[in-house]
Enzyme design. Structure first.
Site, PDB file in Angstrom:
ATOM      1  N   SER A 143      -9.722   1.828   3.136  1.00  0.00           N
ATOM      2  CA  SER A 143      -8.876   2.262   2.291  1.00  0.00           C
ATOM      3  C   SER A 143      -7.691   1.680   1.477  1.00  0.00           C
ATOM      4  O   SER A 143      -7.179   2.353   0.571  1.00  0.00           O
ATOM      5  CB  SER A 143      -8.233   3.642   3.015  1.00  0.00           C
ATOM      6  N   LYS A 172       1.040  -1.233  -0.111  1.00  0.00           N
ATOM      7  CA  LYS A 172      -0.073   0.106   0.014  1.00  0.00           C
ATOM      8  C   LYS A 172       0.808   1.139  -0.072  1.00  0.00           C
ATOM      9  O   LYS A 172       1.967   1.099   0.724  1.00  0.00           O
ATOM     10  CB  LYS A 172      -0.804  -0.078   1.169  1.00  0.00           C
ATOM     11  N   SER A 181      -9.848  -0.807   7.270  1.00  0.00           N
ATOM     12  CA  SER A 181      -9.369  -0.771   5.788  1.00  0.00           C
ATOM     13  C   SER A 181      -8.470  -2.071   5.214  1.00  0.00           C
ATOM     14  O   SER A 181      -8.346  -1.745   4.092  1.00  0.00           O
ATOM     15  CB  SER A 181      -8.326   0.553   5.893  1.00  0.00           C
TER      16      SER A 181
HETATM   17  N1  GLN Z   1     -13.060   3.764   6.699  1.00  0.00           N
HETATM   18  C1  GLN Z   1     -12.607   4.094   7.795  1.00  0.00           C
HETATM   19  C2  GLN Z   1     -12.124   5.749   7.739  1.00  0.00           C
HETATM   20  O1  GLN Z   1     -12.558   6.294   6.996  1.00  0.00           O
HETATM   21  C3  GLN Z   1     -11.393   3.271   8.033  1.00  0.00           C
HETATM   22  C4  GLN Z   1     -10.230   3.646   7.445  1.00  0.00           C
HETATM   23  C5  GLN Z   1      -8.830   2.844   7.821  1.00  0.00           C
HETATM   24  O2  GLN Z   1      -9.204   1.746   8.300  1.00  0.00           O
HETATM   25  N2  GLN Z   1      -7.900   3.260   7.470  1.00  0.00           N
HETATM   26  O3  GLN Z   1     -11.625   6.324   8.690  1.00  0.00           O
END
Ligand code: GLN
Length: 494
Positions: A156, A79, A180
């Site tokens: 994400s 990532k 995420s």
């Molecule tokens: N979707 C969640 C957020 O927007 C989690 C994001 C993540 O785990 N990095 O914060």
């Protein structure tokens, strides 16, 4: 529509092919790089073919000398939140568009030391804020399971998930602050594991919400996730929250039978808002576990309903502080025109950050400001403690907790963009786990009536990754959902 996907080949199978001399790391890497270059999913932000092939050649030479590290020659991708010395590292943001990292994240270093070959950096929501990959400055990613409508891969870690699901690379790293890794794994029919907080070093992983951020793998199988975690985890003195626990081989107990396993089902995870297809597949998966000898017990997480509200104070509060370093002076983008220092800060951050990141910074700064701190931040922290206590109590009567990973299957690109709260609801079942610092996985558990993947979430007590992977692996011995590709199912995909 998406470029064609490739048959599933696991890390474990590739390991055997390399060990048997059927293929070299250079050949494997060339093959996967060609797939990446022909793909139209937009799952990669950078591909570094030349460097990847040089590392692959080095790994082949090391193998020939007889010194074979556990992941020798296996191609993977990271990532784009992980710094790699000399590589562009954008975190999905314009503000880091031309940032070349001056050092390498510990997780990357550990995977390099285990012999893995990094082919490139995957697309992601900007600063890991999002559940659809649509907040990336580098454009949205297409879920390879899309049919006639392009669907989000989740986020994400959306690029990491789409890339593995399409067979562009056999495994990737992701990060999970609120879901995420698990949510994109569920949307793309993968195994995704968020380890216990502190298992993987956060050094060199660009910070979003430091008390919640954890690195983990996205793979086809639980066995592959165990292989990745064997390399990724371990103490690092460069991260003050890194756990100093003895190293473990997560593959060693993976074949244990599940006879007598107590599976806790929290009633709060099966209430309003859960899609009927998702509920049906999770129920089927639990029946399968009963056939494997598991006993089902009802448990309760009474404060789980407060998790989202607590998270959306704590995570933005930490983000507002972490992201203050992007000021046009120390890193990346600087506005080309400004009148004085303050004007430079304002213009740089206004132009460099996208809408979702700005929203989080504003919410976080507000929640931390004097007069509001007790009402919001301190209260959110108290809720966090209550959620953690709920899990502790639940684990007195069960060995693992199961439920859906997400309330729905993958949605259409553009569908959730106008309503941030609806987007935040995607993580309703994953966020409590981050607040409590526990290990959890999402594994493929079947398909909706329209052929879209559904993920089963398995949550284990603190530091019980070994049990988590054992439970996930045993299900994958009696099911083949994880082996389905978009083109192998009738309704999904191409
Ligand atoms: N979707 C969640 C957020 O927007 C989690 C994001 C993540 O785990 N990095 O914060």
């Amino acid at each position: 529509m998406p470029s064609s996907t490739h048959p599933i080949v696991t890390l474990r199978e590739l390991q055997t092919q390399l060990n048997d001399g059927k293929v070299s790391s250079v050949e494997l890497s060339q093959d996967y790089l060609a797939r990446i270059n022909n793909s139209t999913l937009n799952s990669f932000i950078s591909v570094n073919s030349e460097q990847a092939l040089a590392v692959a050649a080095k790994q082949d030479a090391i193998r020939a000398s007889g010194d074979i590290a556990p992941l020798n020659g296996l191609p993977i991708a990271h990532k784009d939140i992980f710094c790699i010395d000399g590589w562009r590292t954008t975190c999905g943001s314009k503000i880091l568009e031309n940032f070349i990292a001056p050092y390498t994240a510990t997780v990357v270093k550990k995977l390099n030391n285990a012999g893995a070959v990094c082919l490139g950096k995957t697309n992601m929501d900007e600063f890991a804020m999002g559940s659809s990959n649509e907040s990336s400055f580098y454009g949205h990613v297409i879920n390879p399971w899309s049919d006639s409508t392009p669907l989000v891969p989740g986020g994400s870690s959306g690029g990491s998930a789409a890339a593995v699901a399409a067979g562009l690379v056999p495994a990737t790293t992701g990060t999970d602050t609120g879901g995420s890794i698990r949510q994109p794994a569920a949307f793309c029919n993968l195994t995704g594991v968020k380890p216990s907080y502190g298992r993987c070093s956060r050094y060199g992983m660009i910070a979003f919400a430091s008390s919640l951020d954890q690195a983990g793998p996205l793979t086809h199988t639980a066995y592959d996730a165990a292989l990745m975690l064997n390399a990724m985890t371990g103490f690092d003195e460069k991260d003050s929250t890194s756990l100093n626990t003895p190293s473990e081989d997560f593959c060693s107990n993976i074949d244990q039978p599940l006879e007598g396993l107590r599976v806790g089902l929290p009633k709060e995870f099966f209430g309003d808002g859960l899609d009927t297809d998702v509920a049906a597949r999770i129920t089927d998966a639990i029946k399968e576990y009963e056939k494997l000898g598991a006993k089902i017990v009802e448990v309760s997480l009474p404060n789980a309903q407060l998790a989202l509200a607590s998270y959306y104070v704590i995570a933005p509060a930490e983000a507002s502080s972490n992201l203050s370093r992007f000021d046009g002076v120390r890193y990346g983008y600087r506005a080309p025109e400004y009148t004085d220092l303050e004007d430079m800060y304002i213009k740089t951050r206004t132009q460099g950050f996208g809408a979702e990141v700005k929203r989080r910074i504003m919410i976080g700064a507000y929640a931390l400001s004097s007069g509001y701190y007790d009402a919001f931040y301190a209260k959110a922290q108290k809720i966090r403690r209550l959620i953690s206590n709920d899990f502790e109590k639940a684990f007195k009567s069960c060995d693992v907790i199961m439920g859906p990973t997400t309330p729905t299957t993958a949605f259409a690109i553009g569908e959730g963009k106008s309503d941030p709260v609806a987007m935040y609801l995607n993580d309703i079942y994953t966020i409590p786990v981050n607040l409590a610092g526990l290990p959890a996985a999402s594994i493929p558990a079947g398909f909706s009536s329209s052929g879209l993947p559904i993920g089963l979430q398995i949550i284990a007590p603190y530091l019980k990754e070994s049990k988590l992977l054992n439970v996930a692996h045993q299900y994958q011995q009696v099911s083949d959902w994880h082996l389905q590709t978009p083109s192998s199912t009738k309704t999904g995909g191409q």
